[in-house]
Design a protein around this motif. Structure first.
Motif, PDB file in Angstrom:
ATOM      1  N   GLU A 319       0.833  -1.203   0.000  1.00 20.65           N
ATOM      2  CA  GLU A 319       0.000   0.000   0.000  1.00 20.65           C
ATOM      3  C   GLU A 319       0.869   1.255   0.000  1.00 20.65           C
ATOM      4  OE1 GLU A 319      -3.730   2.114   0.101  1.00 20.65           O
ATOM      5  OE2 GLU A 319      -2.890   0.282  -0.724  1.00 20.65           O
ATOM      6  N   SER A 320       1.970   1.215   0.724  1.00 18.88           N
ATOM      7  CA  SER A 320       2.901   2.342   0.733  1.00 18.88           C
ATOM      8  C   SER A 320       3.500   2.560  -0.653  1.00 18.88           C
ATOM      9  CB  SER A 320       4.006   2.084   1.761  1.00 18.88           C
ATOM     10  OG  SER A 320       4.983   3.097   1.712  1.00 18.88           O
ATOM     11  N   ILE A 321       3.893   1.473  -1.299  1.00 18.18           N
ATOM     12  CA  ILE A 321       4.443   1.561  -2.655  1.00 18.18           C
ATOM     13  C   ILE A 321       3.391   2.101  -3.613  1.00 18.18           C
ATOM     14  CG2 ILE A 321       5.331   0.207  -4.600  1.00 18.18           C
ATOM     15  CD1 ILE A 321       6.493  -1.758  -2.501  1.00 18.18           C
ATOM     16  N   ASN A 322       2.146   1.656  -3.430  1.00 16.27           N
ATOM     17  CA  ASN A 322       1.072   2.086  -4.324  1.00 16.27           C
ATOM     18  C   ASN A 322       0.796   3.580  -4.190  1.00 16.27           C
ATOM     19  OD1 ASN A 322      -1.051   1.466  -6.250  1.00 16.27           O
ATOM     20  ND2 ASN A 322      -2.480   1.865  -4.589  1.00 16.27           N
ATOM     21  N   MET A 323       0.910   4.103  -2.985  1.00 12.52           N
ATOM     22  CA  MET A 323       0.704   5.543  -2.789  1.00 12.52           C
ATOM     23  C   MET A 323       1.777   6.351  -3.518  1.00 12.52           C
ATOM     24  SD  MET A 323      -0.479   5.546   1.208  1.00 12.52           S
ATOM     25  CE  MET A 323      -0.632   7.322   1.357  1.00 12.52           C
ATOM     26  N   LYS A 324       3.019   5.859  -3.478  1.00 11.89           N
ATOM     27  CA  LYS A 324       4.094   6.528  -4.224  1.00 11.89           C
ATOM     28  C   LYS A 324       3.833   6.445  -5.724  1.00 11.89           C
ATOM     29  CE  LYS A 324       7.631   5.489  -0.741  1.00 11.89           C
ATOM     30  NZ  LYS A 324       8.838   4.680  -0.430  1.00 11.89           N
ATOM     31  N   ARG A 325       3.324   5.279  -6.153  1.00 15.18           N
ATOM     32  CA  ARG A 325       3.005   5.091  -7.566  1.00 15.18           C
ATOM     33  C   ARG A 325       1.946   6.082  -8.017  1.00 15.18           C
ATOM     34  NH1 ARG A 325      -1.623   4.208 -10.144  1.00 15.18           N
ATOM     35  NH2 ARG A 325      -2.258   2.774  -8.496  1.00 15.18           N
ATOM     36  N   ARG A 326       0.939   6.309  -7.189  1.00 11.96           N
ATOM     37  CA  ARG A 326      -0.132   7.249  -7.540  1.00 11.96           C
ATOM     38  C   ARG A 326       0.407   8.668  -7.708  1.00 11.96           C
ATOM     39  NH1 ARG A 326      -5.046   5.756  -3.372  1.00 11.96           N
ATOM     40  NH2 ARG A 326      -5.847   3.903  -4.443  1.00 11.96           N
ATOM     41  N   ASP A 327       1.278   9.085  -6.805  1.00 11.19           N
ATOM     42  CA  ASP A 327       1.851  10.429  -6.887  1.00 11.19           C
ATOM     43  C   ASP A 327       2.658  10.587  -8.169  1.00 11.19           C
ATOM     44  OD1 ASP A 327       0.729  11.047  -4.451  1.00 11.19           O
ATOM     45  OD2 ASP A 327       2.547  10.695  -3.287  1.00 11.19           O
ATOM     46  N   THR A 328       3.467   9.573  -8.458  1.00 13.31           N
ATOM     47  CA  THR A 328       4.290   9.605  -9.668  1.00 13.31           C
ATOM     48  C   THR A 328       3.413   9.601 -10.909  1.00 13.31           C
ATOM     49  OG1 THR A 328       5.978   8.332  -8.490  1.00 13.31           O
ATOM     50  CG2 THR A 328       6.201   8.470 -10.876  1.00 13.31           C
ATOM     51  N   ASP A 329       2.361   8.813 -10.865  1.00 13.02           N
ATOM     52  CA  ASP A 329       1.392   8.709 -11.948  1.00 13.02           C
ATOM     53  C   ASP A 329       0.763  10.076 -12.255  1.00 13.02           C
ATOM     54  OD1 ASP A 329      -0.774   8.157 -13.529  1.00 13.02           O
ATOM     55  OD2 ASP A 329      -1.537   6.507 -12.332  1.00 13.02           O
ATOM     56  N   SER A 330       0.301  10.757 -11.218  1.00 13.11           N
ATOM     57  CA  SER A 330      -0.350  12.065 -11.393  1.00 13.11           C
ATOM     58  C   SER A 330       0.605  13.096 -11.981  1.00 13.11           C
ATOM     59  CB  SER A 330      -0.891  12.571 -10.054  1.00 13.11           C
ATOM     60  OG  SER A 330      -1.856  11.703  -9.540  1.00 13.11           O
ATOM     61  N   LYS A 331       1.841  13.113 -11.488  1.00 13.17           N
ATOM     62  CA  LYS A 331       2.845  14.062 -11.978  1.00 13.17           C
ATOM     63  C   LYS A 331       3.155  13.804 -13.462  1.00 13.17           C
ATOM     64  CE  LYS A 331       7.576  15.624 -10.894  1.00 13.17           C
ATOM     65  NZ  LYS A 331       8.294  15.154 -12.102  1.00 13.17           N
ATOM     66  N   THR A 332       3.283  12.529 -13.826  1.00 13.31           N
ATOM     67  CA  THR A 332       3.605  12.178 -15.205  1.00 13.31           C
ATOM     68  C   THR A 332       2.464  12.543 -16.143  1.00 13.31           C
ATOM     69  OG1 THR A 332       4.951  10.330 -14.392  1.00 13.31           O
ATOM     70  CG2 THR A 332       4.358  10.297 -16.717  1.00 13.31           C
ATOM     71  N   HIS A 360       9.111   8.055 -14.993  1.00 21.77           N
ATOM     72  CA  HIS A 360       9.294   6.766 -14.324  1.00 21.77           C
ATOM     73  C   HIS A 360       8.742   5.667 -15.223  1.00 21.77           C
ATOM     74  CE1 HIS A 360       9.179   3.614 -11.316  1.00 21.77           C
ATOM     75  NE2 HIS A 360       9.763   4.420 -10.435  1.00 21.77           N
ATOM     76  N   LEU A 361       9.593   4.701 -15.548  1.00 19.76           N
ATOM     77  CA  LEU A 361       9.204   3.647 -16.479  1.00 19.76           C
ATOM     78  C   LEU A 361       8.010   2.838 -15.980  1.00 19.76           C
ATOM     79  CD1 LEU A 361      10.287   2.550 -19.211  1.00 19.76           C
ATOM     80  CD2 LEU A 361      11.527   0.825 -17.915  1.00 19.76           C
ATOM     81  N   GLY A 362       7.830   2.805 -14.677  1.00 18.72           N
ATOM     82  CA  GLY A 362       6.776   1.979 -14.121  1.00 18.72           C
ATOM     83  C   GLY A 362       5.371   2.518 -14.274  1.00 18.72           C
ATOM     84  N   VAL A 363       5.226   3.823 -14.565  1.00 19.32           N
ATOM     85  CA  VAL A 363       3.879   4.393 -14.651  1.00 19.32           C
ATOM     86  C   VAL A 363       3.512   4.841 -16.061  1.00 19.32           C
ATOM     87  CG1 VAL A 363       3.991   5.165 -12.259  1.00 19.32           C
ATOM     88  CG2 VAL A 363       4.562   6.768 -14.086  1.00 19.32           C
ATOM     89  N   ILE A 364       4.453   4.823 -16.977  1.00 17.90           N
ATOM     90  CA  ILE A 364       4.147   5.373 -18.308  1.00 17.90           C
ATOM     91  C   ILE A 364       3.114   4.532 -19.049  1.00 17.90           C
ATOM     92  CG2 ILE A 364       6.293   6.670 -18.574  1.00 17.90           C
ATOM     93  CD1 ILE A 364       7.444   4.409 -20.160  1.00 17.90           C
ATOM     94  N   GLY A 365       3.005   3.246 -18.745  1.00 15.68           N
ATOM     95  CA  GLY A 365       1.961   2.432 -19.362  1.00 15.68           C
ATOM     96  C   GLY A 365       0.579   2.864 -18.924  1.00 15.68           C
ATOM     97  N   ILE A 366       0.433   3.179 -17.630  1.00 13.42           N
ATOM     98  CA  ILE A 366      -0.849   3.658 -17.101  1.00 13.42           C
ATOM     99  C   ILE A 366      -1.218   4.982 -17.759  1.00 13.42           C
ATOM    100  CG2 ILE A 366      -2.096   4.377 -15.030  1.00 13.42           C
ATOM    101  CD1 ILE A 366      -0.132   2.745 -13.377  1.00 13.42           C
ATOM    102  N   VAL A 367      -0.242   5.873 -17.850  1.00 12.37           N
ATOM    103  CA  VAL A 367      -0.499   7.190 -18.441  1.00 12.37           C
ATOM    104  C   VAL A 367      -0.845   7.049 -19.924  1.00 12.37           C
ATOM    105  CG1 VAL A 367       0.505   9.440 -18.972  1.00 12.37           C
ATOM    106  CG2 VAL A 367       0.953   8.367 -16.753  1.00 12.37           C
ATOM    107  N   ALA A 368      -0.164   6.159 -20.633  1.00 17.78           N
ATOM    108  CA  ALA A 368      -0.477   5.926 -22.051  1.00 17.78           C
ATOM    109  C   ALA A 368      -1.930   5.475 -22.207  1.00 17.78           C
ATOM    110  CB  ALA A 368       0.473   4.887 -22.640  1.00 17.78           C
ATOM    111  N   SER A 369      -2.405   4.611 -21.304  1.00 22.91           N
ATOM    112  CA  SER A 369      -3.796   4.156 -21.353  1.00 22.91           C
ATOM    113  C   SER A 369      -4.761   5.320 -21.148  1.00 22.91           C
ATOM    114  CB  SER A 369      -4.042   3.093 -20.280  1.00 22.91           C
ATOM    115  OG  SER A 369      -3.303   1.927 -20.546  1.00 22.91           O
TER     116      SER A 369
END
Length: 566
Positions: A319-332, A360-369
């Motif tokens: 859950e902690s990792i996911n919260m960081k992922r969300r922040d990175t996702d929004s910024k990207t 961040h390579l880990g969130v660019i797929g989500i952003v592309a979608s």
């Protein structure tokens, strides 16, 4: 966003009346079945009552006899086995399935998930070296391996056997392995090629159990993980996947393994409420977060946990990792939108190709979608990893992104994927040419209508037909997912009752009815732009899905809007 409404048509209208009479169901329900290719009583029984006995014989899959025999031998001889997975939900659930299965038989098993950024997708030299270091005599790859031509040769040279379990598109050559299990192999006659990676791993487990002379009930304890993989990997929920999904959901709802139980408790989701949608939007993203941010091992540790205390610790970490992922996702996403507004003319753009060395390579797929959803164009997000440009591509109906990228293969170092999603690697000096070619390919292959999003309508429906009996029949269409999406209905001449309002972050809320119908609560997420139109007093058309609300023990039906035509 407004949509072009496209009404589904069954192959033959006469099936509707026949189904209705045979099954004793309303014509609208019969129509939904006919649209899904269901023509007979037996078809309907298979659809409404998917049974575990309907699973296909695993030995219909090419190489299954060899793969199951080799894994059974490893179990009998207590060999050291390495389960080699991918870092997404499908890969980590598949890894957890096969690893736990081997552990239960006392096998000295280990698992290896490559680091997304340091190693990338698939079997690589570091993973084979790890297998060699732990003295593994067998590698079982899950959700990867179909393109590991060179790596399979290296493993063979080191005396390590390899079983490949994959479901991705097969290239011109397959790895030289003990067994290559992939229902998409052209020389494979397996009846269903839509399995997830974990689904293929599950079939290997089934085959191995049969080779060991044991009952198939042993394999059923992994169906919860298979269901999570099916929902998260967006594979079609028909045929065998429907059976696996239904049984897996029932397992989660009744008695989830401790890892899933700990995660559900943390995110406050009742196990009884878990369905395909809850997996896609709540469970899957958290399991996926670990791999997206780099190291997916936390996800595997959660799913193979043996005690609730251990599971809770891993759930909190996820859950902690996911919260960081969300922040990175929004910024990207914000930066991607700014780049589009600055550099792109949407009237001249058929494919959106964006690049930033800092993404961040880990969130660019989500952003592309999300960009695909927003602009209804294929989108490719690229970042820089150790001097190489790597990225994720997502597409729209009518444009096979894998085939398009393959046509640019001379510009790329590596690529893989399928019709709607792909990954790629290229040198920075090739980026401009790659962007030009991808745009030209989409411009040639797609028509002007392709860039206008469609809303597929199942049927027109009078609100007077909607009651709890209708809902009970409709709910039996679950589990929903690709190839069996939640039905979308259209009701015409709808009027507002009372005053429509905006709630939350731009959500339209109102009560509606038709002449002679009851009154229905209605919600349209992010549809605040429609407020002036529905306040005008004139009747309008709505496209929606039906949902059930359960508040303080009171069950009511509500309409969740997809679009409005004023």
């Amino acid at each position: 966003m407004s949509f072009r409404w496209v009404y589904a048509q069954p192959e033959q209208e006469e099936y509707i009346s026949k189904l209705g009479e045979t099954l004793g169901i309303p014509a609208k329900i019969a129509r939904l079945l006919a649209i899904r290719g269901i023509k007979t009583y037996d078809d309907a029984e298979y659809f409404f009552r998917p049974k575990i006995e309907n699973l296909h014989d695993p030995f219909l899959m090419r190489d299954m006899d060899k793969g199951a025999e080799r894994l059974a031998l490893a179990i009998r001889k207590s060999e050291k086995v390495l389960v080699y997975g991918d870092y997404d939900v499908d890969g980590t659930t598949a890894t957890s399935c096969v690893y736990t299965f081997l552990k239960e038989f006392g096998v000295d098993a280990d698992y290896y998930i490559p680091h997304r950024f340091k190693e990338g997708y698939g079997i690589n030299p570091d993973g084979i070296k790890y297998a060699e270091d732990i003295n593994a005599t067998l590698i079982v790859s899950v959700d990867c391996g179909i393109t590991a031509i060179k790596e399979a040769k290296v493993a063979k040279e080191k005396g390590i056997d390899l079983i490949v379990c994959d479901h991705h598109t097969v290239g011109d050559e397959i790895p030289d392995a003990v067994a290559v299990l992939d229902p998409k192999r052209l020389d494979c006659n397996y009846p269903f090629d839509g399995l997830s990676g974990a689904g293929v791993g599950f079939k290997l487990i089934q085959g191995t159990i049969e080779k060991l002379g044991l009952p198939q009930t042993i394999s059923y304890k992994f169906l919860d993980l298979v269901a999570i993989s099916i929902a998260s990997d967006i594979v079609p929920i028909i045929d065998e996947n429907r059976v696996l999904m239904k049984a897996g959901l029932q397992m989660i709802q009744r008695s989830p393994r401790v890892g899933i139980k700990a995660l559900l408790e943390l995110i406050k989701v009742s196990k009884e409420d878990v369905n395909t949608s809850k997996i896609v939007f709540s469970i899957g993203p958290r399991i996926n977060a670990a791999g997206r941010m780099g190291d997916a091992s936390t996800a595997v540790k959660l799913m193979i946990s043996e005690t609730l205390g251990e599971a809770k610790s891993h759930a909190y970490e996820l859950e902690s990792i996911n919260m960081k992922r969300r922040d990175t996702d929004s910024k990207t996403m914000k930066e991607a939108m700014e780049q589009i507004e600055k550099d792109f003319d949407m009237d001249e753009t058929s494919t959106i190709v964006l690049y930033s060395e800092d993404w961040h390579l880990g969130v660019i797929g989500i952003v592309a979608s999300r960009l695909v959803d927003l602009y209804h164009r294929p989108a490719i997000m690229l970042s820089n990893v150790d001097g190489k440009i790597k990225g994720s591509a997502r597409s729209i109906k009518g444009f096979n992104i894998y085939d398009a990228i393959k046509k640019c293969g001379d510009l790329l170092e590596q690529f893989g994927g399928h019709e709607f999603a792909a990954g790629l690697t290229l040198e920075e000096d090739k980026l401009s040419e790659f962007r030009r070619r991808m745009n030209d390919l989409a411009y040639t292959d797609l028509s002007e209508n392709s860039f206008e999003p469609e809303l597929n309508i199942d049927a027109k429906l009078d609100l007077g037909e909607v009651d709890m009996k209708f809902w009970k029949l409709l709910s039996q269409f679950e589990p929903f997912g690709p190839a069996n999406l939640r039905p979308i209905f259209v009701s015409e001449e709808v009027k507002v009752v009372g005053v429509p309002t905006i709630v939350g972050n731009g959500h339209l809320k109102m009560r509606v009815k038709q002449e002679g119908s009851g009154i229905f609560d209605t919600i349209g997420f992010n549809m605040h732009d429609y407020l002036p139109g529905v306040r005008g007093g004139d009747p309008f058309k709505i496209a929606y899905v039906l949902e059930e609300n359960n508040w303080n023990g009171r069950r009511t039906l509500q309409l969740r809007l997809k679009d409005i035509q004023i």
